[in-house]
Each structure stands twice: as structure tokens, then as C-alpha cells.
Write a protein that holds these residues in place. Structure first.
Motif, PDB file in Angstrom:
ATOM      1  N   VAL A 256       0.845  -1.187   0.000  1.00  0.00           N
ATOM      2  CA  VAL A 256       0.000   0.000   0.000  1.00  0.00           C
ATOM      3  C   VAL A 256       0.882   1.239   0.000  1.00  0.00           C
ATOM      4  O   VAL A 256       1.846   1.326   0.768  1.00  0.00           O
ATOM      5  N   GLY A 257       0.544   2.213  -0.830  1.00  0.00           N
ATOM      6  CA  GLY A 257       1.249   3.483  -0.853  1.00  0.00           C
ATOM      7  C   GLY A 257       0.370   4.577  -0.266  1.00  0.00           C
ATOM      8  O   GLY A 257      -0.632   4.962  -0.869  1.00  0.00           O
ATOM      9  N   ILE A 258       0.740   5.052   0.937  1.00  0.00           N
ATOM     10  CA  ILE A 258      -0.013   6.096   1.615  1.00  0.00           C
ATOM     11  C   ILE A 258       0.549   7.467   1.214  1.00  0.00           C
ATOM     12  O   ILE A 258       1.757   7.656   1.133  1.00  0.00           O
ATOM     13  N   ALA A 259      -0.329   8.418   0.977  1.00  0.00           N
ATOM     14  CA  ALA A 259       0.045   9.792   0.598  1.00  0.00           C
ATOM     15  C   ALA A 259       1.023   9.802  -0.581  1.00  0.00           C
ATOM     16  O   ALA A 259       2.076  10.445  -0.528  1.00  0.00           O
ATOM     17  N   PRO A 260       0.692   9.138  -1.686  1.00  0.00           N
ATOM     18  CA  PRO A 260       1.626   9.072  -2.818  1.00  0.00           C
ATOM     19  C   PRO A 260       1.725  10.389  -3.577  1.00  0.00           C
ATOM     20  O   PRO A 260       0.743  11.116  -3.738  1.00  0.00           O
ATOM     21  N   LEU A 261       2.939  10.674  -4.035  1.00  0.00           N
ATOM     22  CA  LEU A 261       3.219  11.832  -4.885  1.00  0.00           C
ATOM     23  C   LEU A 261       3.798  11.337  -6.201  1.00  0.00           C
ATOM     24  O   LEU A 261       4.567  10.375  -6.228  1.00  0.00           O
ATOM     25  N   THR A 262       3.449  12.003  -7.289  1.00  0.00           N
ATOM     26  CA  THR A 262       3.921  11.649  -8.626  1.00  0.00           C
ATOM     27  C   THR A 262       4.520  12.885  -9.282  1.00  0.00           C
ATOM     28  O   THR A 262       3.880  13.936  -9.308  1.00  0.00           O
ATOM     29  N   SER A 263       5.737  12.761  -9.814  1.00  0.00           N
ATOM     30  CA  SER A 263       6.404  13.927 -10.369  1.00  0.00           C
ATOM     31  C   SER A 263       7.225  13.545 -11.592  1.00  0.00           C
ATOM     32  O   SER A 263       7.165  12.405 -12.075  1.00  0.00           O
ATOM     33  N   MET A 264       7.985  14.517 -12.087  1.00  0.00           N
ATOM     34  CA  MET A 264       8.820  14.326 -13.278  1.00  0.00           C
ATOM     35  C   MET A 264      10.218  14.848 -13.025  1.00  0.00           C
ATOM     36  O   MET A 264      10.406  15.950 -12.521  1.00  0.00           O
ATOM     37  N   PHE A 265      11.199  14.013 -13.351  1.00  0.00           N
ATOM     38  CA  PHE A 265      12.596  14.435 -13.321  1.00  0.00           C
ATOM     39  C   PHE A 265      13.260  13.903 -14.575  1.00  0.00           C
ATOM     40  O   PHE A 265      13.351  12.686 -14.773  1.00  0.00           O
ATOM     41  N   VAL A 282      15.606  20.155 -16.464  1.00  0.00           N
ATOM     42  CA  VAL A 282      14.178  19.966 -16.732  1.00  0.00           C
ATOM     43  C   VAL A 282      13.631  19.020 -15.664  1.00  0.00           C
ATOM     44  O   VAL A 282      13.967  17.833 -15.652  1.00  0.00           O
ATOM     45  N   HIS A 283      12.830  19.548 -14.756  1.00  0.00           N
ATOM     46  CA  HIS A 283      12.200  18.701 -13.741  1.00  0.00           C
ATOM     47  C   HIS A 283      11.127  19.477 -12.988  1.00  0.00           C
ATOM     48  O   HIS A 283      11.200  20.695 -12.847  1.00  0.00           O
ATOM     49  N   ASP A 284      10.132  18.741 -12.482  1.00  0.00           N
ATOM     50  CA  ASP A 284       9.119  19.304 -11.586  1.00  0.00           C
ATOM     51  C   ASP A 284       9.581  19.253 -10.137  1.00  0.00           C
ATOM     52  O   ASP A 284       9.118  20.037  -9.308  1.00  0.00           O
ATOM     53  N   SER A 285      10.417  18.281  -9.829  1.00  0.00           N
ATOM     54  CA  SER A 285      10.958  18.108  -8.484  1.00  0.00           C
ATOM     55  C   SER A 285      12.411  17.696  -8.620  1.00  0.00           C
ATOM     56  O   SER A 285      12.794  17.023  -9.584  1.00  0.00           O
ATOM     57  N   ASP A 286      13.238  18.116  -7.646  1.00  0.00           N
ATOM     58  CA  ASP A 286      14.653  17.736  -7.747  1.00  0.00           C
ATOM     59  C   ASP A 286      15.151  16.896  -6.583  1.00  0.00           C
ATOM     60  O   ASP A 286      16.300  16.469  -6.588  1.00  0.00           O
ATOM     61  N   GLY A 287      14.304  16.633  -5.575  1.00  0.00           N
ATOM     62  CA  GLY A 287      14.779  15.816  -4.482  1.00  0.00           C
ATOM     63  C   GLY A 287      13.676  15.321  -3.574  1.00  0.00           C
ATOM     64  O   GLY A 287      12.591  15.910  -3.486  1.00  0.00           O
ATOM     65  N   ILE A 364      11.718   5.949 -12.625  1.00  0.00           N
ATOM     66  CA  ILE A 364      11.458   5.240 -13.875  1.00  0.00           C
ATOM     67  C   ILE A 364      12.211   5.930 -15.007  1.00  0.00           C
ATOM     68  O   ILE A 364      12.200   7.157 -15.103  1.00  0.00           O
ATOM     69  N   PRO A 365      12.889   5.180 -15.870  1.00  0.00           N
ATOM     70  CA  PRO A 365      13.603   5.817 -16.985  1.00  0.00           C
ATOM     71  C   PRO A 365      12.657   6.630 -17.858  1.00  0.00           C
ATOM     72  O   PRO A 365      11.521   6.223 -18.129  1.00  0.00           O
ATOM     73  N   ALA A 366      13.098   7.796 -18.287  1.00  0.00           N
ATOM     74  CA  ALA A 366      12.281   8.653 -19.154  1.00  0.00           C
ATOM     75  C   ALA A 366      13.197   9.390 -20.123  1.00  0.00           C
ATOM     76  O   ALA A 366      14.312   9.777 -19.770  1.00  0.00           O
ATOM     77  N   ASP A 367      12.713   9.591 -21.354  1.00  0.00           N
ATOM     78  CA  ASP A 367      13.488  10.332 -22.345  1.00  0.00           C
ATOM     79  C   ASP A 367      12.813  11.637 -22.758  1.00  0.00           C
ATOM     80  O   ASP A 367      13.363  12.395 -23.546  1.00  0.00           O
ATOM     81  N   LYS A 368      11.607  11.898 -22.206  1.00  0.00           N
ATOM     82  CA  LYS A 368      10.889  13.136 -22.516  1.00  0.00           C
ATOM     83  C   LYS A 368      10.231  13.660 -21.249  1.00  0.00           C
ATOM     84  O   LYS A 368       9.849  12.892 -20.370  1.00  0.00           O
ATOM     85  N   GLU A 369      10.035  14.972 -21.202  1.00  0.00           N
ATOM     86  CA  GLU A 369       9.469  15.598 -20.011  1.00  0.00           C
ATOM     87  C   GLU A 369       7.966  15.408 -19.898  1.00  0.00           C
ATOM     88  O   GLU A 369       7.372  15.784 -18.884  1.00  0.00           O
ATOM     89  N   ILE A 370       7.320  14.809 -20.883  1.00  0.00           N
ATOM     90  CA  ILE A 370       5.881  14.567 -20.813  1.00  0.00           C
ATOM     91  C   ILE A 370       5.546  13.372 -19.933  1.00  0.00           C
ATOM     92  O   ILE A 370       4.369  13.135 -19.641  1.00  0.00           O
TER      93      ILE A 370
END
Length: 516
Positions: A256-265, A282-287, A364-370
Motif C-alpha cells: 500500500v502506498g499512503i500519501a503518494p506523490l507523482t512527479s517528473m525528473f 528539466v524537472h518538476d521536483s529535484d529531491g 522510472i527511466p524517461a526520455d521526454k518531459e511529458i
């Protein structure tokens, strides 16, 4: 999740007299029935005792709308709930379709009575290219948006959105949307796949005149559990959401994930060489910031790995955690459109002792900021057994580095990494904030630099002439290892911790290794 450009476009498109009567402008409401939170709780409990049944979908032509077509329909703010009244809030709704095939119930509560909002195509504006679509009883709204007079200039601007699964977003006054929160995360990163619970119904309580907050109830449903969430939302420079929730397990809930946050880095000065881009970051969050039960404060810079990474920071009774955006200058990103420097961080404060568990971080690996490629949440150590009820409460603060400052150690303000022209391996550079607690003679500070693999130098500590804070640089020789964990901290001369604990996971960049 492919949502970044899509949700930003929706926010750009948006900017009833009470509840409108039939054939009058504004949101249309159905007949009233008695309301109580206890009744909602009982509904959630009874739902959990029955087999999960997915909600019906809207007609196929709505589901088959293209991205461009969906953008051609938007809510007309003149039809907002409470428009034209002295109430401090406004409520807008979103159309269904495309990524939102199942409508949600939206109810308005006042004087102990609830009234459902009925779907009305007339509350939306469209372009002349918007197609003719089926209108039937299966239609409903896909979510809601809250607005208020944030600047005191008479204009109601948005500060929170609830739309899609159990996702919601918020911003402090003057900020741009960035990371998202969720009601619940189930089996994130598990091989059998993640389960995404839905908020299937909302109840918004009519605020009192001049009230600085609004109360929203949300019913959650999924194959594994149901739940009832109550949000008390206070807008301002820092947006505050006080959340109380009860979960009812249909099956044994083991992850179970309590108070989950989702972002982009995507990238910053630690992995800049992997991307050809005019922007330095390019990121919504850095740490990820953690204040654990032992009182230790941990700063873990985010990464965009080549393969999925899952980290668990074991704890007992966490004091708080969250995803931050500490890079706050325009020059940190040089982006006139995305305004990443103006994205909020989110700090989570438990309302009670959450006991044993861990703060989980999924990268998670990502190659685009979307793509949203960062997830953080609290994972309880035990199982919530089938048939059980699990109660919890916590607060979300959305704003400019909203974590507590009082009695907290020196913050890490920046992390850089790269190769050296004169030495084998890598150089890591960590900047800390300026503070009166830092002695003029930096040689009096202790440097704790540890690694699980390879070797590290003792480090060089200098003052950053631009920030006035200390900068620590050290060399790292992987010695053939593909992975190493670092732990770094500044301490006073007597060994007392002075800074946050900087934790970092380094993984070998196979692309770069192959070119050397």
C-alpha cells in the motif's frame, strides 16, 4: 503517464448563481437528499463487502476523441458554482472523454442536504470544429477545479484540481502546476502491475461567507479496496490540505502506498550530458526530503536511471517527507514556457504515529518531459487484511520548499556531477545553504563521505562566492562497480550534525561507458 502537456493545456483554457434552476445558466442540480459523512463511511464499508464493479463508460465517440478534439471543449467560468455570489470559492467541472472514459458523481452539500450536479453540455464552450457527440444518461463530469480570489483583486484563479483516477494537484498563490498527489497507490513497481484506485464521487460543502477553506469528501473504489477521504483545503501562499481517510480492504493489502506523490525528473547537473537541450535542467521536483522518526533529515537528489530503480528508506514513526523543487531561479531552467522554477514542492506531515514502514521512492527511466517518472509514498510494514478498516490522517503543504525550516539542519541547495579532465572517475559537488551556524573557518567542519563501493576522496570544502554557503567537492572512482550508494554530511567540530544527510545512488551510464 502521458499527462504533462495535456493537463497544462487544460489549465490554460480555463482561466452558478447558487445552483441554477432548469433552463437557467449555470450548473444544474438534482433533487436534494439528507447528507452525513457517516452515511458516506457506511457506503464505503458496504461497497468493500461486495465484489468490485467498474463504473459505466461514456459513449464511444466521447472516448475516441483525439487530444486536439478534447482541447476544443472547455468549461465556461460564468457557469461556475457560486458564481455571482459573495462566497469565496468557485467550482468548475471538466468534460468526460479521451483519458477520462468514466464519469464521477459530483454533489453539492448545504444545510445538511446534498444535491447531485447533472451533466449539462450547456456549461461548456466549444470551437466550431468540435464534433457532434452522443448525449445520453451515461454522461457525467470527469472531475472538478477549485478557484478563489487569491490575490484580492476580484479575479478567481484556480488552486486545486481533482481529475483522473485518484489524482489531484494543488499550487500556492502565484505558482504553476507541477507534481501531483494521489489518494492511494497500490503495488507501485510490482511485477504483477500497479492498481490505480479511482475517486468515483465527490461531495463539496458550501463554504461560509468569508471562509478561508473548503471541505471536499471523496469516495474511493478499486478491485482491492474502498475508502472515504475528507479534504479540508486552505488556499494561500502555501496551499494546505488536511486529509482524513479510512480504507476498507476487499483483499489482503500487502503493498500500500499512503500519501503518494507523482512527479517528473528528466535531467539536471548530475546527468546533463545525456540530453541535447538548450535548458540546463528539466524537472518538476529535484529531491526527496525525509524527516525520519529518529530526527535525522535526509536529502536524496532525484535521478533518471537507465533501468527502473526502487529505493526504500526504513523508518518508524516518520515526522514528514515530500518531493521538493529547490531550484527556484529562472536561470536554473531558462524556460519561458514551462516555468519549472515556479513549480511547488509538497511536504507531507502525518497526523498520528504511522509506525513501522518505509518511504518508498520509484524512479522510472524517461526520455521526454511529458512522462511522470517519479513516485514517492509511505509504505506500511504490515498487511491490511481483507475485511479490515485502516484509518489515517495527514497534511499536504504545497508551496515553495514547504518543509519546516525551524530547528532544521543546513539544506542542500544543489548537486552537480561529472567527469574530470585530470583524474580518473567522477567529481561530485554539493552546495549547502549559507548560515550563521557555519564557522568562518571551514576547516573546523567535519566532512563525512562514505560509499558502498569504489573509493572516494576526503573532499575539499570551500565557500561558494555566489551563495555564501559551503561547497563540498569529492572524487569518486567506481573501480569497475556498476552501482554505489553515497552518504555525505557536514558536522560541527564536536561531531554534532550540521547539515542534512545527502544520500545518492550512482549507477553506471552504460551509454557513456561504451564510448570510453
Amino acid at each position: 503517464m502521458l499527462r504533462r502537456e495535456f493537463l497544462m493545456a487544460l489549465a490554460a483554457l480555463a482561466a452558478s448563481p447558487g445552483l441554477a434552476q432548469e433552463n437557467e445558466p449555470g450548473l444544474q442540480a438534482g433533487a436534494s437528499t439528507p447528507f452525513s459523512r457517516d452515511d458516506l463511511m457506511e457506503r464505503a464499508r458496504q461497497m468493500a463487502q461486495s465484489e468490485y464493479t467498474p463504473r459505466g463508460e461514456v459513449p464511444e465517440d466521447w472516448r475516441n476523441l483525439t487530444y486536439d478534439q478534447y482541447r476544443q471543449i472547455w468549461f465556461d467560468s460564468r457557469n461556475a458554482l457560486w458564481e455571482g455570489t459573495a462566497l469565496p470559492q468557485r467550482l468548475d467541472v471538466f468534460p468526460p472523454g479521451l483519458y477520462f472514459p468514466r464519469p464521477v458523481e459530483v454533489h453539492v452539500v448545504e444545510g445538511g442536504e446534498q444535491r447531485p450536479l447533472r451533466f449539462d453540455m450547456g456549461v461548456f464552450d466549444t470551437t466550431d470544429q468540435f464534433p457532434d457527440l452522443t448525449i445520453d444518461d451515461s454522461l457525467g463530469y470527469s472531475g472538478l477545479r477549485l478557484r478563489a480570489d487569491l490575490l484580492g483583486d476580484g479575479n478567481h484563479t484556480e488552486y486545486a484540481v481533482f481529475q483522473g483516477a485518484s489524482y489531484f494537484r494543488g499550487i500556492g498563490t502565484g505558482e504553476n502546476y507541477g507534481l501531483s498527489a494521489r489518494g492511494l497507490a497500490l503495488r507501485t513497481g510490482d511485477p504483477q502491475g500497479e492498481e490505480f484506485p479511482d475517486f468515483v464521487a465527490f461531495w463539496i460543502e458550501t463554504p461560509a461567507k468569508g471562509a478561508p477553506s473548503v471541505t471536499l469528501h471523496a469516495l474511493l473504489d478499486s478491485p482491492s479496496c474502498t475508502g472515504l477521504y475528507t479534504f479540508v483545503i486552505r488556499y494561500g501562499e502555501t496551499l494546505m490540505m488536511d486529509i482524513t481517510a479510512s480504507l476498507f480492504a476487499r483483499v489482503d493489502l500487502t503493498h500500500v502506498g499512503i500519501a503518494p506523490l507523482t512527479s517528473m525528473f528528466l535531467f539536471d547537473q548530475t546527468n546533463r550530458d545525456r540530453f541535447s537541450d538548450f535548458r540546463p535542467a528539466v524537472h518538476d521536483s529535484d529531491g526527496l526530503l525525509i524527516h525520519n522518526g529518529d530526527g535525522e533529515v535526509i536529502w536524496r537528489p532525484l535521478a533518471n536511471p537507465e533501468t527502473l530503480q526502487i529505493s526504500a528508506f526504513g523508518d518508524n514513526g516518520p515526522r514528514g517527507f515530500g518531493l521538493m523543487q529547490r531550484a527556484r531561479r529562472f536561470s536554473d531552467f531558462n524556460d519561458l514556457e514551462a516555468h519549472y522554477h515556479n513549480r511547488p514542492g509538497v511536504w507531507i506531515t502525518p497526523g498520528e504515529d504511522w509506525g513501522q514502514g518505509s518511504v518508498a521512492l520509484v524512479e522510472i527511466p524517461a526520455d521526454k518531459e511529458i512522462y511522470d517518472n517519479i513516485v514517492a509514498y509511505w509504505r506500511p510494514a504490515g498487511t491490511i487484511p481483507a475485511g479490515a478498516r485502516h484509518d489515517m490522517s495527514y497534511r499536504l503543504d504545497w508551496g515553495d520548499d514547504p518543509a519546516p525550516r525551524k530547528a532544521m539542519p543546513l539544506r542542500v541547495t544543489n548537486t552537480s556531477a561529472g567527469g574530470s579532465a585530470f583524474h580518473k572517475g567522477l567529481i561530485f559537488v554539493i552546495d549547502f545553504q549559507a548560515s550563521e551556524a557555519v564557522p568562518e573557518d571551514l576547516s573546523k567542519l567535519m566532512r563525512i563521505i562514505r560509499t558502498t563501493a569504489g573509493t572516494v576522496s576526503e573532499g575539499v570544502l570551500q565557500r561558494n562566492p555566489e551563495t555564501g554557503g559551503p561547497r563540498l567537492a569529492f572524487e569518486f572512482d567506481p573501480q569497475g562497480t556498476p552501482l554505489a550508494e553515497f552518504r555525505v554530511q557536514l558536522r560541527a567540530e564536536d561531531g554534532t550534525p550540521l547539515s542534512e544527510v545527502w544520500l545518492y545512488r550512482w549507477t553506471q551510464d552504460t551509454r557513456m561507458a561504451e564510448t570510453r
